[in-house]
Design a protein around this motif. Sequence first.
Motif, PDB file in Angstrom:
ATOM      1  N   TYR A  75      82.900 -31.449  43.531  1.00  0.00           N
ATOM      2  CA  TYR A  75      82.438 -31.252  42.014  1.00  0.00           C
ATOM      3  C   TYR A  75      83.116 -29.834  41.760  1.00  0.00           C
ATOM      4  CZ  TYR A  75      79.018 -35.092  42.150  1.00  0.00           C
ATOM      5  OH  TYR A  75      78.538 -36.131  42.285  1.00  0.00           O
ATOM      6  N   ASN A  76      83.661 -29.934  40.611  1.00  0.00           N
ATOM      7  CA  ASN A  76      84.566 -28.691  40.169  1.00  0.00           C
ATOM      8  C   ASN A  76      84.203 -28.595  38.547  1.00  0.00           C
ATOM      9  OD1 ASN A  76      86.408 -27.521  42.418  1.00  0.00           O
ATOM     10  ND2 ASN A  76      87.055 -29.820  42.182  1.00  0.00           N
ATOM     11  N   GLY A  77      84.077 -27.397  38.274  1.00  0.00           N
ATOM     12  CA  GLY A  77      83.959 -27.092  36.781  1.00  0.00           C
ATOM     13  C   GLY A  77      83.984 -25.576  36.489  1.00  0.00           C
ATOM     14  N   GLN A  78      84.257 -25.407  35.109  1.00  0.00           N
ATOM     15  CA  GLN A  78      84.673 -23.879  34.627  1.00  0.00           C
ATOM     16  C   GLN A  78      83.835 -23.515  33.692  1.00  0.00           C
ATOM     17  OE1 GLN A  78      88.490 -23.014  32.437  1.00  0.00           O
ATOM     18  NE2 GLN A  78      88.848 -22.430  34.645  1.00  0.00           N
ATOM     19  N   LEU A  79      83.240 -22.245  33.824  1.00  0.00           N
ATOM     20  CA  LEU A  79      82.530 -21.469  32.661  1.00  0.00           C
ATOM     21  C   LEU A  79      83.632 -20.637  32.127  1.00  0.00           C
ATOM     22  CD1 LEU A  79      79.748 -20.129  35.065  1.00  0.00           C
ATOM     23  CD2 LEU A  79      79.472 -21.760  33.191  1.00  0.00           C
TER      24      LEU A  79
ATOM     25  N   MET B 190      85.838 -35.072  33.593  1.00  0.00           N
ATOM     26  CA  MET B 190      87.213 -34.617  33.193  1.00  0.00           C
ATOM     27  C   MET B 190      86.966 -34.414  31.883  1.00  0.00           C
ATOM     28  SD  MET B 190      88.680 -33.897  36.114  1.00  0.00           S
ATOM     29  CE  MET B 190      90.362 -33.286  35.116  1.00  0.00           C
TER      30      MET B 190
ATOM     31  N   ARG C 118      87.319 -16.714  32.638  1.00  0.00           N
ATOM     32  CA  ARG C 118      86.950 -17.920  33.195  1.00  0.00           C
ATOM     33  C   ARG C 118      86.498 -17.731  34.685  1.00  0.00           C
ATOM     34  NH1 ARG C 118      89.725 -21.939  29.961  1.00  0.00           N
ATOM     35  NH2 ARG C 118      91.145 -20.397  28.322  1.00  0.00           N
ATOM     36  N   LEU C 119      85.512 -18.578  35.004  1.00  0.00           N
ATOM     37  CA  LEU C 119      84.892 -18.525  36.375  1.00  0.00           C
ATOM     38  C   LEU C 119      84.924 -20.159  36.955  1.00  0.00           C
ATOM     39  CD1 LEU C 119      83.718 -16.863  38.521  1.00  0.00           C
ATOM     40  CD2 LEU C 119      81.374 -17.319  37.533  1.00  0.00           C
ATOM     41  N   ASN C 120      85.222 -20.489  37.855  1.00  0.00           N
ATOM     42  CA  ASN C 120      85.108 -21.640  38.421  1.00  0.00           C
ATOM     43  C   ASN C 120      84.231 -21.820  39.566  1.00  0.00           C
ATOM     44  OD1 ASN C 120      87.408 -22.547  37.081  1.00  0.00           O
ATOM     45  ND2 ASN C 120      88.883 -21.872  38.658  1.00  0.00           N
ATOM     46  N   PHE C 121      83.504 -23.237  39.355  1.00  0.00           N
ATOM     47  CA  PHE C 121      82.235 -23.404  40.278  1.00  0.00           C
ATOM     48  C   PHE C 121      82.648 -24.589  41.128  1.00  0.00           C
ATOM     49  CE2 PHE C 121      77.892 -21.775  38.546  1.00  0.00           C
ATOM     50  CZ  PHE C 121      78.302 -20.614  38.703  1.00  0.00           C
ATOM     51  N   ARG C 122      82.311 -24.692  42.366  1.00  0.00           N
ATOM     52  CA  ARG C 122      82.564 -25.919  43.063  1.00  0.00           C
ATOM     53  C   ARG C 122      81.224 -26.334  44.045  1.00  0.00           C
ATOM     54  NH1 ARG C 122      87.912 -25.451  46.276  1.00  0.00           N
ATOM     55  NH2 ARG C 122      88.847 -26.272  44.120  1.00  0.00           N
ATOM     56  N   VAL C 123      80.987 -27.607  43.884  1.00  0.00           N
ATOM     57  CA  VAL C 123      79.788 -28.052  44.670  1.00  0.00           C
ATOM     58  C   VAL C 123      80.628 -28.923  45.733  1.00  0.00           C
ATOM     59  CG1 VAL C 123      77.788 -29.227  44.907  1.00  0.00           C
ATOM     60  CG2 VAL C 123      78.231 -27.408  42.960  1.00  0.00           C
TER      61      VAL C 123
ATOM     62  N   ILE D  84      77.800 -33.117  37.367  1.00  0.00           N
ATOM     63  CA  ILE D  84      76.415 -32.019  37.512  1.00  0.00           C
ATOM     64  C   ILE D  84      76.601 -31.124  36.425  1.00  0.00           C
ATOM     65  CG2 ILE D  84      75.480 -30.294  38.968  1.00  0.00           C
ATOM     66  CD1 ILE D  84      76.779 -31.502  41.469  1.00  0.00           C
TER      67      ILE D  84
ATOM     68  N   PHE E 191      76.127 -27.768  34.080  1.00  0.00           N
ATOM     69  CA  PHE E 191      75.893 -26.491  34.533  1.00  0.00           C
ATOM     70  C   PHE E 191      74.205 -26.009  34.306  1.00  0.00           C
ATOM     71  CE2 PHE E 191      80.430 -25.694  34.246  1.00  0.00           C
ATOM     72  CZ  PHE E 191      80.658 -24.944  35.379  1.00  0.00           C
TER      73      PHE E 191
ATOM     74  N   LEU F 292      85.847 -28.278  27.270  1.00  0.00           N
ATOM     75  CA  LEU F 292      85.444 -26.825  27.400  1.00  0.00           C
ATOM     76  C   LEU F 292      86.698 -26.114  26.852  1.00  0.00           C
ATOM     77  CD1 LEU F 292      83.782 -26.291  30.746  1.00  0.00           C
ATOM     78  CD2 LEU F 292      83.056 -25.755  28.578  1.00  0.00           C
TER      79      LEU F 292
ATOM     80  N   GLY G  70      79.400 -27.558  29.765  1.00  0.00           N
ATOM     81  CA  GLY G  70      80.425 -28.760  30.400  1.00  0.00           C
ATOM     82  C   GLY G  70      79.508 -28.976  31.510  1.00  0.00           C
ATOM     83  N   ASN G  71      80.184 -29.878  32.506  1.00  0.00           N
ATOM     84  CA  ASN G  71      79.716 -30.345  33.688  1.00  0.00           C
ATOM     85  C   ASN G  71      80.602 -30.106  34.677  1.00  0.00           C
ATOM     86  OD1 ASN G  71      77.463 -31.761  32.573  1.00  0.00           O
ATOM     87  ND2 ASN G  71      78.845 -33.391  31.717  1.00  0.00           N
ATOM     88  N   LEU G  72      80.308 -29.956  35.954  1.00  0.00           N
ATOM     89  CA  LEU G  72      81.014 -30.038  37.274  1.00  0.00           C
ATOM     90  C   LEU G  72      81.276 -31.504  37.391  1.00  0.00           C
ATOM     91  CD1 LEU G  72      79.070 -27.367  37.475  1.00  0.00           C
ATOM     92  CD2 LEU G  72      80.202 -27.430  39.809  1.00  0.00           C
ATOM     93  N   THR G  73      82.669 -31.879  37.891  1.00  0.00           N
ATOM     94  CA  THR G  73      82.875 -33.251  37.761  1.00  0.00           C
ATOM     95  C   THR G  73      83.487 -33.673  39.109  1.00  0.00           C
ATOM     96  OG1 THR G  73      84.868 -33.175  36.581  1.00  0.00           O
ATOM     97  CG2 THR G  73      83.013 -33.757  35.279  1.00  0.00           C
TER      98      THR G  73
ATOM     99  N   THR H 173      84.646 -33.752  29.830  1.00  0.00           N
ATOM    100  CA  THR H 173      83.793 -32.838  29.569  1.00  0.00           C
ATOM    101  C   THR H 173      84.872 -31.508  29.655  1.00  0.00           C
ATOM    102  OG1 THR H 173      81.804 -33.786  30.000  1.00  0.00           O
ATOM    103  CG2 THR H 173      81.733 -31.392  29.599  1.00  0.00           C
TER     104      THR H 173
ATOM    105  N   LEU I 193      86.466 -18.154  42.203  1.00  0.00           N
ATOM    106  CA  LEU I 193      85.780 -19.471  42.515  1.00  0.00           C
ATOM    107  C   LEU I 193      84.437 -19.257  43.283  1.00  0.00           C
ATOM    108  CD1 LEU I 193      85.902 -22.719  42.734  1.00  0.00           C
ATOM    109  CD2 LEU I 193      86.893 -22.101  45.032  1.00  0.00           C
TER     110      LEU I 193
END
Lengths: 189, 204
Positions: free
Chosen positions: A178-182, B1, B41-46, A122, A124, B7, A113-116, B3, A48
Amino acid sequence: MTIRGLAGYGLAAALAAALPASALTVVVADGTPEIALRVGAPGGTISLVTFAVAAATAGNSTPVLGTTNVAAGSSQGANFPTACPANNVRVWTRARSTLATPRVATLTVNGSGNLTSGGNSIPFTNFDWITSGGTEIASGAFSGSPSQALLTFNTSREISVCKRFRFLNTTVYPSGTYNGQLIYTLQMP
Amino acid sequence: MKTAACLLAIAVAAGAGLPVHDARAEQPGTDATAPFLVNARLNFRVTYPRFLRFRVGAASTAVNHLVFNVPAAGVGNSAPVSATSGGDAGASALNIEVVGNNGQVTITPTNSSGGLGIGTGNAADGRIDYNQIQTTSSVPQLPPPVLSNAGGTPVQPTLSSALVTQRTAVWTYSYLNQTIPSAGTYGGTTASRGGRVTYTATMP
């Protein structure tokens, strides 16, 4: 930094240990075709990367650096014994084939995709990365493509880079988490 | 969700029928069967804060001081008078910025005159009403409040997107010069003379 023409895995490892290990191409021994990929921490946990936007600077176009844990940038095998700099994510690939049938491997990332957060999002495309220590995967930004090309290389090699991700912070978004995944994909025919 | 679900669907489609290893399994993932494919996979959080930023004039703690000098030959002739100094976007203009992300912003003006208008410090001199101070904006989406002795009429900048306001403008001030007050210096840095306007931005 690239090491070329090394015939033996052991020899490559010995030389790599004396060089900056954050980004590197290492020629490995040919053999039964196989590919391998690591993004972030080894093991079964998806790494993360977090970005904490400050109220005073939200939306002012000053990039916000991502942070992650030490495991995400930890060493990788004998060829990459040095950990990435703090808060970097290691991207490591290996593609192997026989001498008689060399192949080409490609690494792509799906950043479409997006972070939601609830109904807010938001994309990527609001993120980029700085590659440290090498150019195998150049610094760049997510294009929004479901298959953005990152790297193409011939067998048999290991390649590893360290990436520091950034939130570009060019737009103001509603508050939230906001969370999203690559998804990174390594392929070889 | 929606989107994010997409993925996942893409990943599954790409690997359909193939021995795909992904990051839910042990990393590094490997594949030894052609055609070869491995996902990771790689998770992002803002974490995005709720905030409201508001700027009137110089980007500092200083309070801008607009100075209007009315020439004797033109007193009360209804020809507007611009400030000769004090602005940060020209002598008679101020930079305005309002940025917030939790709904409609409202900007409300008040002043230090106690509802009486701008004075000299001497009651016998009378007052200049705030309706003699006109403000115009360079950006329709960020209009200025119309000032009055009581304070003025609140305004609401146009939202930039859902919940978000991100507007900048230049507000230009002029003295309308429609009355003939007593000679003197009205307002100024002494707040009790009534010459200080405070703009307050609020957001739900």
